[in-house]
Design a protein around this motif. Structure first.
Motif, PDB file in Angstrom:
ATOM      1  N   LEU A 102       0.821  -1.216   0.000  1.00 29.17           N
ATOM      2  CA  LEU A 102       0.000   0.000   0.000  1.00 29.17           C
ATOM      3  C   LEU A 102       0.852   1.261   0.000  1.00 29.17           C
ATOM      4  CD1 LEU A 102      -2.796   1.346   0.193  1.00 29.17           C
ATOM      5  CD2 LEU A 102      -2.583   1.205   2.687  1.00 29.17           C
ATOM      6  N   THR A 103       1.856   1.318   0.870  1.00 29.56           N
ATOM      7  CA  THR A 103       2.642   2.550   1.040  1.00 29.56           C
ATOM      8  C   THR A 103       4.016   2.493   0.378  1.00 29.56           C
ATOM      9  OG1 THR A 103       3.588   1.751   3.126  1.00 29.56           O
ATOM     10  CG2 THR A 103       1.493   2.954   3.247  1.00 29.56           C
ATOM     11  N   GLY A 104       4.484   1.300   0.030  1.00 26.42           N
ATOM     12  CA  GLY A 104       5.824   1.164  -0.518  1.00 26.42           C
ATOM     13  C   GLY A 104       6.915   1.122   0.535  1.00 26.42           C
ATOM     14  N   LEU A 105       6.564   1.301   1.803  1.00 23.35           N
ATOM     15  CA  LEU A 105       7.557   1.203   2.877  1.00 23.35           C
ATOM     16  C   LEU A 105       7.893  -0.262   3.132  1.00 23.35           C
ATOM     17  CD1 LEU A 105       5.976   3.731   5.423  1.00 23.35           C
ATOM     18  CD2 LEU A 105       7.781   4.182   3.752  1.00 23.35           C
ATOM     19  N   ILE A 106       9.007  -0.507   3.804  1.00 24.40           N
ATOM     20  CA  ILE A 106       9.333  -1.881   4.151  1.00 24.40           C
ATOM     21  C   ILE A 106       8.305  -2.397   5.172  1.00 24.40           C
ATOM     22  CG2 ILE A 106      11.786  -1.665   3.644  1.00 24.40           C
ATOM     23  CD1 ILE A 106      12.308  -1.344   6.635  1.00 24.40           C
ATOM     24  N   ASN A 107       8.142  -3.722   5.225  1.00 27.55           N
ATOM     25  CA  ASN A 107       7.159  -4.300   6.134  1.00 27.55           C
ATOM     26  C   ASN A 107       7.808  -4.682   7.466  1.00 27.55           C
ATOM     27  OD1 ASN A 107       8.528  -6.690   5.614  1.00 27.55           O
ATOM     28  ND2 ASN A 107       7.043  -7.397   4.102  1.00 27.55           N
ATOM     29  N   ARG A 108       7.000  -5.281   8.343  1.00 24.23           N
ATOM     30  CA  ARG A 108       7.466  -5.610   9.695  1.00 24.23           C
ATOM     31  C   ARG A 108       8.671  -6.556   9.665  1.00 24.23           C
ATOM     32  NH1 ARG A 108       5.533  -5.709  15.010  1.00 24.23           N
ATOM     33  NH2 ARG A 108       3.600  -4.665  14.358  1.00 24.23           N
ATOM     34  N   HIS A 109       8.616  -7.582   8.802  1.00 24.81           N
ATOM     35  CA  HIS A 109       9.709  -8.552   8.753  1.00 24.81           C
ATOM     36  C   HIS A 109      11.013  -7.879   8.337  1.00 24.81           C
ATOM     37  CE1 HIS A 109      11.683 -12.415   8.212  1.00 24.81           C
ATOM     38  NE2 HIS A 109      12.060 -12.037   7.005  1.00 24.81           N
ATOM     39  N   SER A 110      10.957  -7.069   7.283  1.00 24.49           N
ATOM     40  CA  SER A 110      12.166  -6.388   6.820  1.00 24.49           C
ATOM     41  C   SER A 110      12.653  -5.366   7.835  1.00 24.49           C
ATOM     42  CB  SER A 110      11.896  -5.691   5.485  1.00 24.49           C
ATOM     43  OG  SER A 110      11.611  -6.641   4.484  1.00 24.49           O
ATOM     44  N   PHE A 111      11.712  -4.708   8.505  1.00 24.02           N
ATOM     45  CA  PHE A 111      12.088  -3.723   9.523  1.00 24.02           C
ATOM     46  C   PHE A 111      12.854  -4.395  10.660  1.00 24.02           C
ATOM     47  CE2 PHE A 111      10.950  -0.987  13.225  1.00 24.02           C
ATOM     48  CZ  PHE A 111      11.552   0.186  12.777  1.00 24.02           C
ATOM     49  N   ALA A 112      12.405  -5.585  11.046  1.00 21.96           N
ATOM     50  CA  ALA A 112      13.091  -6.313  12.107  1.00 21.96           C
ATOM     51  C   ALA A 112      14.500  -6.716  11.672  1.00 21.96           C
ATOM     52  CB  ALA A 112      12.281  -7.542  12.517  1.00 21.96           C
ATOM     53  N   ASP A 161       4.313  11.852   4.632  1.00 17.71           N
ATOM     54  CA  ASP A 161       4.633  12.848   5.658  1.00 17.71           C
ATOM     55  C   ASP A 161       5.769  12.362   6.555  1.00 17.71           C
ATOM     56  OD1 ASP A 161       2.673  14.515   4.726  1.00 17.71           O
ATOM     57  OD2 ASP A 161       1.177  13.948   6.207  1.00 17.71           O
ATOM     58  N   ILE A 162       5.731  11.096   6.942  1.00 22.68           N
ATOM     59  CA  ILE A 162       6.784  10.542   7.795  1.00 22.68           C
ATOM     60  C   ILE A 162       8.125  10.594   7.084  1.00 22.68           C
ATOM     61  CG2 ILE A 162       7.613   8.426   8.900  1.00 22.68           C
ATOM     62  CD1 ILE A 162       4.703   7.689   9.449  1.00 22.68           C
ATOM     63  N   ALA A 163       8.120  10.216   5.810  1.00 23.14           N
ATOM     64  CA  ALA A 163       9.372  10.208   5.042  1.00 23.14           C
ATOM     65  C   ALA A 163       9.982  11.600   4.935  1.00 23.14           C
ATOM     66  CB  ALA A 163       9.104   9.636   3.652  1.00 23.14           C
ATOM     67  N   GLN A 164       9.145  12.634   4.887  1.00 20.12           N
ATOM     68  CA  GLN A 164       9.655  14.001   4.758  1.00 20.12           C
ATOM     69  C   GLN A 164      10.247  14.522   6.067  1.00 20.12           C
ATOM     70  OE1 GLN A 164       6.918  16.734   2.824  1.00 20.12           O
ATOM     71  NE2 GLN A 164       6.109  15.108   1.525  1.00 20.12           N
ATOM     72  N   VAL A 165       9.811  13.974   7.192  1.00 18.17           N
ATOM     73  CA  VAL A 165      10.299  14.451   8.486  1.00 18.17           C
ATOM     74  C   VAL A 165      11.554  13.715   8.928  1.00 18.17           C
ATOM     75  CG1 VAL A 165       9.732  14.597  10.949  1.00 18.17           C
ATOM     76  CG2 VAL A 165       8.017  15.218   9.236  1.00 18.17           C
ATOM     77  N   LEU A 166      11.624  12.409   8.664  1.00 18.00           N
ATOM     78  CA  LEU A 166      12.736  11.599   9.165  1.00 18.00           C
ATOM     79  C   LEU A 166      14.035  11.894   8.417  1.00 18.00           C
ATOM     80  CD1 LEU A 166      11.070   8.109   9.595  1.00 18.00           C
ATOM     81  CD2 LEU A 166      11.812   9.652  11.396  1.00 18.00           C
ATOM     82  N   PRO A 167      15.176  11.661   9.072  1.00 19.05           N
ATOM     83  CA  PRO A 167      16.473  11.774   8.373  1.00 19.05           C
ATOM     84  C   PRO A 167      16.525  10.821   7.188  1.00 19.05           C
ATOM     85  CG  PRO A 167      16.779  11.582  10.753  1.00 19.05           C
ATOM     86  CD  PRO A 167      15.334  11.314  10.494  1.00 19.05           C
ATOM     87  N   ALA A 168      17.357  11.154   6.202  1.00 20.89           N
ATOM     88  CA  ALA A 168      17.399  10.376   4.965  1.00 20.89           C
ATOM     89  C   ALA A 168      17.838   8.941   5.195  1.00 20.89           C
ATOM     90  CB  ALA A 168      18.340  11.066   3.969  1.00 20.89           C
ATOM     91  N   ASN A 169      18.674   8.692   6.191  1.00 22.40           N
ATOM     92  CA  ASN A 169      19.201   7.338   6.419  1.00 22.40           C
ATOM     93  C   ASN A 169      18.371   6.532   7.423  1.00 22.40           C
ATOM     94  OD1 ASN A 169      19.876   8.846   8.627  1.00 22.40           O
ATOM     95  ND2 ASN A 169      22.003   8.138   8.753  1.00 22.40           N
ATOM     96  N   ALA A 170      17.214   7.034   7.807  1.00 20.00           N
ATOM     97  CA  ALA A 170      16.376   6.332   8.785  1.00 20.00           C
ATOM     98  C   ALA A 170      15.599   5.205   8.113  1.00 20.00           C
ATOM     99  CB  ALA A 170      15.408   7.305   9.446  1.00 20.00           C
ATOM    100  N   LEU A 171      15.277   4.188   8.879  1.00 19.11           N
ATOM    101  CA  LEU A 171      14.412   3.110   8.414  1.00 19.11           C
ATOM    102  C   LEU A 171      12.966   3.478   8.712  1.00 19.11           C
ATOM    103  CD1 LEU A 171      16.244  -0.103   9.733  1.00 19.11           C
ATOM    104  CD2 LEU A 171      16.263   0.812   7.410  1.00 19.11           C
ATOM    105  N   THR A 172      12.087   3.252   7.750  1.00 23.60           N
ATOM    106  CA  THR A 172      10.670   3.534   7.959  1.00 23.60           C
ATOM    107  C   THR A 172       9.866   2.354   7.454  1.00 23.60           C
ATOM    108  OG1 THR A 172      11.121   5.865   7.514  1.00 23.60           O
ATOM    109  CG2 THR A 172       8.822   5.202   7.606  1.00 23.60           C
ATOM    110  N   ALA A 173       8.909   1.904   8.255  1.00 19.95           N
ATOM    111  CA  ALA A 173       8.116   0.725   7.884  1.00 19.95           C
ATOM    112  C   ALA A 173       6.660   0.942   8.260  1.00 19.95           C
ATOM    113  CB  ALA A 173       8.651  -0.522   8.593  1.00 19.95           C
ATOM    114  N   ARG A 174       5.798   0.311   7.501  1.00 21.13           N
ATOM    115  CA  ARG A 174       4.410   0.176   7.941  1.00 21.13           C
ATOM    116  C   ARG A 174       4.309  -1.215   8.569  1.00 21.13           C
ATOM    117  NH1 ARG A 174      -0.950  -1.221   4.608  1.00 21.13           N
ATOM    118  NH2 ARG A 174      -2.470  -0.882   6.272  1.00 21.13           N
ATOM    119  N   LEU A 175       4.001  -1.236   9.857  1.00 24.40           N
ATOM    120  CA  LEU A 175       4.023  -2.489  10.603  1.00 24.40           C
ATOM    121  C   LEU A 175       2.698  -3.228  10.532  1.00 24.40           C
ATOM    122  CD1 LEU A 175       5.962  -1.199  13.731  1.00 24.40           C
ATOM    123  CD2 LEU A 175       6.874  -2.257  11.662  1.00 24.40           C
ATOM    124  N   GLY A 176       1.658  -2.532  10.090  1.00 20.45           N
ATOM    125  CA  GLY A 176       0.342  -3.141   9.992  1.00 20.45           C
ATOM    126  C   GLY A 176      -0.728  -2.149  10.386  1.00 20.45           C
ATOM    127  N   GLY A 177      -1.874  -2.194   9.716  1.00 18.77           N
ATOM    128  CA  GLY A 177      -2.957  -1.272  10.046  1.00 18.77           C
ATOM    129  C   GLY A 177      -2.510   0.166   9.930  1.00 18.77           C
TER     130      GLY A 177
END
Length: 531
Positions: A102-112, A161-177
């Protein structure tokens, strides 16, 4: 013949099943090399008139060799394209497995996985990892009001919005819901850098946004945890950030909170209560206590409000504010309420027939379309008269499903059960609710009653409610009376009944029975059998 320079085509291995074809092709090439020059030379000399006739068998063999070679090359090219398509499909599948579609962010498994690598990297370079857990406040309302299509569009906007606020090298994921996770490196000596990011995220997400023409007002709660405080794995880090996020929600939402050990202890205590409740209800440890209700015109005992208490075998008496909210969250409130009512009905069957039992119904129970039938069945099983029961309904509970509440109320009224509107004045205090449901009584909340001597506003509110009740033929009961002065003021204002510690604290069924026996309010003989 031009050969491809595509490295994938050059490196593509021949499938195992094509070894025979490859051998035949190789033989055809060798045969062509061995005979081709001779046949071609003979053919050219024959065409030039310098030689004899061409050997037709050799010519046919050469042409067959060429045909075999061409067919084999075509097959090889086909296999190469198959391998390339399979490789591309594998890459797509790998991306889908690692990312939220949905968002193109990494998922929970990849975030872990990536978070674990980030924690190791931080430890090796004297840094720390801050993990931020974000959850939208009341996102379910957006889906309920506007549908999942708008909800999905909102989640994509939030991800941007989250991607615009976080530093460029930060990890961002949608964990669910509607839950998002972010991880970033920071200097342990300067945690304020993480707080700045958290504040910016909360501020960014606390605004009105337009999604497909719908104006949506949202907010978010954020929990923070850091890897340099006895937290050496990403799983523990995620758990701590999650606990902190729920603490932020409990503190009022639209804010952030750092994890600390007291939050974890609170979670453990809550879980212990939930586990204990699941055993306590069927074992009869949750028992009714009774608070007196006094008729202000005569000073006589009019009845009791039934309250729940937990007689814990190890911890002693536990007050309802410690377990009722958890019972409502977990859905245990229905069984708890029915158990307490059953015990109260059995205890009060042979009390004076004029004494009324008032029982408060949880807003959660009003979602049950069979609630009225369950209460009526309980009355029949225990032999407690319906006319001696008063069901209290909190005004705020009517907003979820007024039509269902009306149906339940009418069913109860048809059996002779009385209805009271509880905590009137603390919510919307809507006259529409007084007209929509067949209430017999209005209860005034103790937050007003307890301060009528000090606050003119409270006195004015209590007086107005008493006059309103009188005009609608709905007598009022004031809660939280703790002194004689308050009692006298309520009497002057026209309140019909009162309850509170001024008349005594809530007591167990055994103590009520002794009190009623002293006042000769226990039915005897035929009256007792009639219940």
């Amino acid at each position: 013949m031009t050969m491809s320079t595509d490295p994938l085509e050059q490196a593509a291995p021949l499938p195992q099943g094509d070894y025979v074809t490859g051998a035949i092709t190789g033989g055809a090439i060798i045969l062509f090399v061995g005979t081709g020059s001779t046949v071609l030379g003979s053919a050219l000399r024959s065409l030039a008139g310098n030689g004899g006739a061409v050997d037709e068998m050799q010519l046919v063999a050469m042409l067959l060799n060429i045909a075999i070679i061409l067919l084999a090359w075509r097959g090889y090219r086909h296999k190469v394209h198959e391998v390339r398509d399979l490789a591309a499909a594998g890459q797509r599948a790998e991306k889908l497995a690692a990312h939220d579609p949905l968002t193109g962010l990494i998922n929970r498994h990849s975030f872990a996985e990536q978070g674990a690598a980030l924690v190791s990297l931080a430890a090796d370079h004297g840094k720390a990892v801050a993990l931020l857990m974000l959850d939208l406040d009341d996102f379910k309302t957006v889906n309920d009001m506007h549908g999942h299509r708008i909800g999905d569009a909102l989640l994509r906007q939030v991800a941007d919005d989250i991607a615009q606020v976080l530093p460029a090298n930060a990890l961002t994921a949608r964990l669910g819901g509607d839950e998002f996770g972010c991880a970033m490196l920071f200097d342990p000596a300067h945690p304020d850098s993480v707080e700045r990011v958290a504040k910016a995220l909360v501020r960014r997400l606390s605004r009105a946004v337009t999604v497909d023409g719908h104006l949506l007002t949202i907010s978010a709660s954020c929990g923070l945890a850091r890897s340099d405080q006895d937290c050496d794995t990403v799983d523990v880090l995620m758990r701590e950030a999650d606990i902190a996020m729920y603490a932020a929600k409990k503190a009022g939402r639209n804010r952030y909170a750092w994890f600390d050990r007291s939050m974890e202890r609170a979670i453990q205590a809550r879980n212990e209560i939930e586990t204990g409740l699941r055993n306590a209800i069927p074992q009869g440890q949750i028992v009714p206590y009774f608070e007196q209700q006094i008729d202000l015109a005569t000073g006589a005992l009019a009845g009791f409000e039934v309250l729940a208490r937990w007689e814990h075998p190890l911890r002693g008496l536990i007050e309802p504010d410690q377990f009722i909210p958890i019972a409502e969250e977990t859905g245990l409130i229905a069984d708890l309420s029915m158990s307490v009512m059953r015990q109260a009905f059995i205890a009060a069957r042979d009390w004076d027939p004029d004494l009324v039992l008032a029982v408060n119904i949880s807003p959660w129970q009003l979602k049950d379309a069979w609630l009225a039938q369950k209460i009526i069945k309980l009355l029949l099983e225990t032999g407690f008269p319906a006319r001696r029961l008063e069901i209290e309904i909190t005004e705020s509970a009517l907003f979820d499903n007024l039509a269902l509440a009306q149906s339940i109320a009418v069913s109860l009224k048809n059996q002779g059960i009385r209805l009271a509107l509880d905590d009137f004045g603390t919510g919307y205090s809507s006259l529409a609710h007084l007209r929509a449901l067949p209430f017999d009584r209005i209860k005034i909340d103790k937050c007003f009653v307890g301060s009528i001597a000090e606050k003119l506003e409270s006195a004015a509110i209590v007086g107005a409610i008493a006059r309103l009740g009188d005009s609608l033929n709905m007598p009022t009961t004031a809660e939280g009376v703790e002194d004689a002065d308050t009692l006298e003021r309520l009497r002057v204002m026209g309140c019909a009944r009162a309850q509170g510690y001024h008349f005594g604290r809530p007591v167990s069924a055994a103590n009520v029975r002794r009190l009623l026996a002293e006042r000769r309010l226990i039915a005897q003989g035929p009256q007792r059998l009639a219940g």
